[in-house]
Design an enzyme around this catalytic site. Structure first.
Site, PDB file in Angstrom:
ATOM      1  N   LYS A   1       0.836  -1.213   0.000  1.00 20.89           N
ATOM      2  CA  LYS A   1       0.000   0.000   0.000  1.00 20.89           C
ATOM      3  C   LYS A   1       0.870   1.263   0.000  1.00 20.89           C
ATOM      4  O   LYS A   1       0.667   2.165  -0.807  1.00 20.89           O
ATOM      5  CB  LYS A   1      -0.911   0.021   1.243  1.00 20.89           C
ATOM      6  CG  LYS A   1      -1.791  -1.217   1.371  1.00 20.89           C
ATOM      7  CD  LYS A   1      -2.676  -1.156   2.602  1.00 20.89           C
ATOM      8  CE  LYS A   1      -1.940  -1.136   3.932  1.00 20.89           C
ATOM      9  NZ  LYS A   1      -1.161  -2.378   4.231  1.00 20.89           N
TER      10      LYS A   1
ATOM     11  N   ARG B   1      -9.692   0.249   9.078  1.00 18.48           N
ATOM     12  CA  ARG B   1      -9.371  -1.175   9.142  1.00 18.48           C
ATOM     13  C   ARG B   1     -10.152  -1.914  10.212  1.00 18.48           C
ATOM     14  O   ARG B   1      -9.786  -3.032  10.563  1.00 18.48           O
ATOM     15  CB  ARG B   1      -7.876  -1.439   9.222  1.00 18.48           C
ATOM     16  CG  ARG B   1      -7.144  -0.857  10.348  1.00 18.48           C
ATOM     17  CD  ARG B   1      -5.779  -0.464   9.871  1.00 18.48           C
ATOM     18  NE  ARG B   1      -4.688  -1.331  10.143  1.00 18.48           N
ATOM     19  CZ  ARG B   1      -3.460  -1.122   9.643  1.00 18.48           C
ATOM     20  NH1 ARG B   1      -3.222  -0.133   8.833  1.00 18.48           N
ATOM     21  NH2 ARG B   1      -2.489  -1.898   9.919  1.00 18.48           N
TER      22      ARG B   1
ATOM     23  N   ARG C   1      12.191  -5.173   4.330  1.00 19.39           N
ATOM     24  CA  ARG C   1      11.804  -3.753   4.171  1.00 19.39           C
ATOM     25  C   ARG C   1      12.718  -2.824   4.958  1.00 19.39           C
ATOM     26  O   ARG C   1      13.059  -3.069   6.102  1.00 19.39           O
ATOM     27  CB  ARG C   1      10.362  -3.546   4.647  1.00 19.39           C
ATOM     28  CG  ARG C   1       9.995  -2.059   4.712  1.00 19.39           C
ATOM     29  CD  ARG C   1       8.539  -1.799   4.776  1.00 19.39           C
ATOM     30  NE  ARG C   1       7.905  -2.285   5.981  1.00 19.39           N
ATOM     31  CZ  ARG C   1       6.615  -2.131   6.232  1.00 19.39           C
ATOM     32  NH1 ARG C   1       5.843  -1.528   5.350  1.00 19.39           N
ATOM     33  NH2 ARG C   1       6.100  -2.608   7.346  1.00 19.39           N
TER      34      ARG C   1
ATOM     35  N   ARG D   1      11.498  -1.382  10.737  1.00 20.01           N
ATOM     36  CA  ARG D   1      10.460  -1.167  11.750  1.00 20.01           C
ATOM     37  C   ARG D   1      10.488  -2.296  12.780  1.00 20.01           C
ATOM     38  O   ARG D   1      10.573  -3.470  12.412  1.00 20.01           O
ATOM     39  CB  ARG D   1       9.078  -1.124  11.074  1.00 20.01           C
ATOM     40  CG  ARG D   1       8.701   0.270  10.635  1.00 20.01           C
ATOM     41  CD  ARG D   1       7.470   0.334   9.781  1.00 20.01           C
ATOM     42  NE  ARG D   1       6.325  -0.437  10.229  1.00 20.01           N
ATOM     43  CZ  ARG D   1       5.156  -0.457   9.599  1.00 20.01           C
ATOM     44  NH1 ARG D   1       4.993   0.287   8.496  1.00 20.01           N
ATOM     45  NH2 ARG D   1       4.169  -1.186  10.033  1.00 20.01           N
TER      46      ARG D   1
ATOM     47  N   ARG E   1       0.153  -9.365  13.446  1.00 23.89           N
ATOM     48  CA  ARG E   1      -0.496  -8.356  12.592  1.00 23.89           C
ATOM     49  C   ARG E   1      -1.371  -9.028  11.537  1.00 23.89           C
ATOM     50  O   ARG E   1      -2.445  -8.524  11.194  1.00 23.89           O
ATOM     51  CB  ARG E   1       0.565  -7.469  11.916  1.00 23.89           C
ATOM     52  CG  ARG E   1       1.190  -6.469  12.887  1.00 23.89           C
ATOM     53  CD  ARG E   1       2.501  -5.910  12.359  1.00 23.89           C
ATOM     54  NE  ARG E   1       2.357  -5.087  11.181  1.00 23.89           N
ATOM     55  CZ  ARG E   1       3.366  -4.790  10.348  1.00 23.89           C
ATOM     56  NH1 ARG E   1       4.584  -5.266  10.584  1.00 23.89           N
ATOM     57  NH2 ARG E   1       3.153  -4.034   9.307  1.00 23.89           N
TER      58      ARG E   1
HETATM   59  P1  AP5 Z   1       4.884  -1.483   1.778  1.00 30.03           P
HETATM   60  O1  AP5 Z   1       4.439  -0.693   0.610  1.00 30.03           O
HETATM   61  O2  AP5 Z   1       5.684  -0.801   2.831  1.00 30.03           O
HETATM   62  O3  AP5 Z   1       3.646  -2.290   2.433  1.00 30.03           O
HETATM   63  P2  AP5 Z   1       2.394  -1.776   3.202  1.00 30.03           P
HETATM   64  O4  AP5 Z   1       1.194  -2.449   2.637  1.00 30.03           O
HETATM   65  O5  AP5 Z   1       2.353  -0.273   3.256  1.00 30.03           O
HETATM   66  O6  AP5 Z   1       2.708  -2.432   4.616  1.00 30.03           O
HETATM   67  P3  AP5 Z   1       2.638  -1.872   6.101  1.00 30.03           P
HETATM   68  O7  AP5 Z   1       3.385  -2.863   6.952  1.00 30.03           O
HETATM   69  O8  AP5 Z   1       3.114  -0.454   6.202  1.00 30.03           O
HETATM   70  O9  AP5 Z   1       1.141  -1.974   6.392  1.00 30.03           O
HETATM   71  P4  AP5 Z   1       0.463  -2.016   7.725  1.00 30.03           P
HETATM   72  O10 AP5 Z   1      -0.912  -1.757   7.283  1.00 30.03           O
HETATM   73  O11 AP5 Z   1       0.646  -3.176   8.585  1.00 30.03           O
HETATM   74  O12 AP5 Z   1       1.245  -0.913   8.566  1.00 30.03           O
HETATM   75  P5  AP5 Z   1       0.784   0.502   9.108  1.00 30.03           P
HETATM   76  O13 AP5 Z   1       1.969   1.354   9.117  1.00 30.03           O
HETATM   77  O14 AP5 Z   1      -0.454   0.938   8.434  1.00 30.03           O
HETATM   78  O15 AP5 Z   1       5.718  -2.744   1.211  1.00 30.03           O
HETATM   79  C1  AP5 Z   1       6.326  -3.671   2.080  1.00 30.03           C
HETATM   80  C2  AP5 Z   1       7.698  -4.086   1.510  1.00 30.03           C
HETATM   81  O16 AP5 Z   1       7.498  -4.807   0.290  1.00 30.03           O
HETATM   82  C3  AP5 Z   1       8.604  -2.905   1.158  1.00 30.03           C
HETATM   83  O17 AP5 Z   1       9.914  -3.293   1.437  1.00 30.03           O
HETATM   84  C4  AP5 Z   1       8.422  -2.729  -0.371  1.00 30.03           C
HETATM   85  O18 AP5 Z   1       9.598  -2.233  -0.981  1.00 30.03           O
HETATM   86  C5  AP5 Z   1       8.133  -4.156  -0.811  1.00 30.03           C
HETATM   87  N1  AP5 Z   1       7.170  -4.241  -1.911  1.00 30.03           N
HETATM   88  C6  AP5 Z   1       6.049  -3.491  -2.093  1.00 30.03           C
HETATM   89  N2  AP5 Z   1       5.383  -3.894  -3.195  1.00 30.03           N
HETATM   90  C7  AP5 Z   1       6.097  -4.936  -3.710  1.00 30.03           C
HETATM   91  C8  AP5 Z   1       5.927  -5.793  -4.854  1.00 30.03           C
HETATM   92  N3  AP5 Z   1       4.865  -5.645  -5.679  1.00 30.03           N
HETATM   93  N4  AP5 Z   1       6.849  -6.754  -5.077  1.00 30.03           N
HETATM   94  C9  AP5 Z   1       7.908  -6.913  -4.244  1.00 30.03           C
HETATM   95  N5  AP5 Z   1       8.137  -6.129  -3.151  1.00 30.03           N
HETATM   96  C10 AP5 Z   1       7.236  -5.159  -2.883  1.00 30.03           C
HETATM   97  O19 AP5 Z   1       0.354   0.105  10.597  1.00 30.03           O
HETATM   98  C11 AP5 Z   1       1.304  -0.195  11.588  1.00 30.03           C
HETATM   99  C12 AP5 Z   1       0.607  -0.316  12.925  1.00 30.03           C
HETATM  100  O20 AP5 Z   1      -0.017   0.946  13.259  1.00 30.03           O
HETATM  101  C13 AP5 Z   1      -0.552  -1.321  12.996  1.00 30.03           C
HETATM  102  O21 AP5 Z   1      -0.091  -2.627  13.291  1.00 30.03           O
HETATM  103  C14 AP5 Z   1      -1.407  -0.727  14.110  1.00 30.03           C
HETATM  104  O22 AP5 Z   1      -0.848  -1.011  15.369  1.00 30.03           O
HETATM  105  C15 AP5 Z   1      -1.288   0.764  13.860  1.00 30.03           C
HETATM  106  N6  AP5 Z   1      -2.334   1.265  12.958  1.00 30.03           N
HETATM  107  C16 AP5 Z   1      -2.152   1.804  11.721  1.00 30.03           C
HETATM  108  N7  AP5 Z   1      -3.335   2.142  11.180  1.00 30.03           N
HETATM  109  C17 AP5 Z   1      -4.292   1.808  12.095  1.00 30.03           C
HETATM  110  C18 AP5 Z   1      -5.699   1.889  12.094  1.00 30.03           C
HETATM  111  N8  AP5 Z   1      -6.384   2.380  11.046  1.00 30.03           N
HETATM  112  N9  AP5 Z   1      -6.356   1.436  13.190  1.00 30.03           N
HETATM  113  C19 AP5 Z   1      -5.692   0.952  14.266  1.00 30.03           C
HETATM  114  N10 AP5 Z   1      -4.343   0.832  14.325  1.00 30.03           N
HETATM  115  C20 AP5 Z   1      -3.643   1.255  13.231  1.00 30.03           C
END
Ligand code: AP5
Length: 231
Positions: A20, A95, A134, A168, A179
């Site tokens: 994402k 989410r 990552r 991270r 997660r």
């Molecule tokens: P990347 O693009 O970074 O993936 P992402 O989907 O953004 O993954 P996240 O881990 O950031 O998502 P998340 O939803 O768990 O984390 P968030 O920060 O929202 O890609 C990942 C890796 O793959 C990178 O190295 C990239 O280079 C590589 N890649 C990408 N596309 C690729 C492809 N096509 N092929 C190969 N490689 C590829 O949330 C973190 C924490 O915050 C949660 O656990 C929770 O505690 C809290 N939080 C956040 N939002 C909420 C909410 N709405 N409600 C409650 N708690 C929340």
């Protein structure tokens, strides 16, 4: 290159590591709307040492979701900012069903709604591989991958602004497993909700970064301002 989009709220929904954040940077530019990531905002609060950040840390480090009231308040406040009035690309929010309800209510008050919910479908094996390799920029949060998307500036330096790259703490294998459990439990109903609303588009995100980008371009190809705002 921006595709102007009146009042267009676009959602990115997908498991941790589904790509994402990687695609959001490109998509926000394409649609000419700001990228708002709930995870990035929470990490900024942590870094700044705010009360919200202190609460969030307790949950994030365990791979649990931060409570709805905390996240909803933070995101609705962000949606009220001037640059988000015409539209916004929401990454990682909503989410839970409660977050989706709160967003729908706020958008209905503004006589608008979610225009597209893009669901990134990826196999569990790819997710683990992606998260374990990552690296992120400490200052601008640009994501890299040691194999799939290395930084052009070297393994520890961001190619965008020269910031230091870090891993991270919640990308550790045991936290990733939690997660994924939380994602299946809490976010699957959100996908069903937007599918029932007729705005969900499933993207096969198991392809390369460039191929996923092309799929996203195809979703919005030929969309005029009017088509996107009324479809
Ligand atoms: P990347 O693009 O970074 O993936 P992402 O989907 O953004 O993954 P996240 O881990 O950031 O998502 P998340 O939803 O768990 O984390 P968030 O920060 O929202 O890609 C990942 C890796 O793959 C990178 O190295 C990239 O280079 C590589 N890649 C990408 N596309 C690729 C492809 N096509 N092929 C190969 N490689 C590829 O949330 C973190 C924490 O915050 C949660 O656990 C929770 O505690 C809290 N939080 C956040 N939002 C909420 C909410 N709405 N409600 C409650 N708690 C929340």
């Amino acid at each position: 290159m921006g595709l102007h989009n009146e009042s267009g709220v676009v959602l990115l929904i997908g498991a941790p590591g589904s790509g994402k954040g990687t695609q959001a940077r490109f998509l926000a530019e394409l649609l000419a709307i700001p990228h708002v990531s709930s995870g990035d905002l929470l990490r900024e609060h942590r870094k700044a040492g705010t009360d919200l950040g202190t609460i969030a840390q307790l949950y994030m480090d365990r791979g649990e979701l931060v409570p709805d009231d905390v996240v909803i308040g933070m995101i609705l406040a962000r949606l009220d900012q001037q640059d988000a009035r015409r539209g916004v690309l929401l990454d990682g929010f909503p989410r839970t069903p409660g977050q989706a309800r709160a967003l729908d209510v706020r958008l209905a008050e503004r006589k608008t709604g979610v225009r597209r919910a893009l669901y990134f479908a990826v196999s569990d094996d790819s997710l683990v591989e992606r998260l374990s390799g990552r690296w992120l920029c400490e200052s601008c949060q640009t994501p890299y991958h040691s194999i799939f998307s290395p930084s052009p500036a070297g393994p520890t330096t961001c190619g965008v602004d020269g910031g230091l790259l870090y891993q991270r703490p919640d990308d550790r294998r045991e936290v990733v497993a939690q997660r994924l459990v939380v994602y299946m439990r809490d976010t699957s109903p959100v996908i069903k909700h937007y599918r029932a609303e007729g705005v969900l588009r499933e993207i096969n995100a198991d392809h390369s970064i460039d191929d996923v980008r092309r799929s996203l371009e195809a979703v919005f190809a030929g969309q005029t301002v009017e088509a996107l705002a009324t479809s």
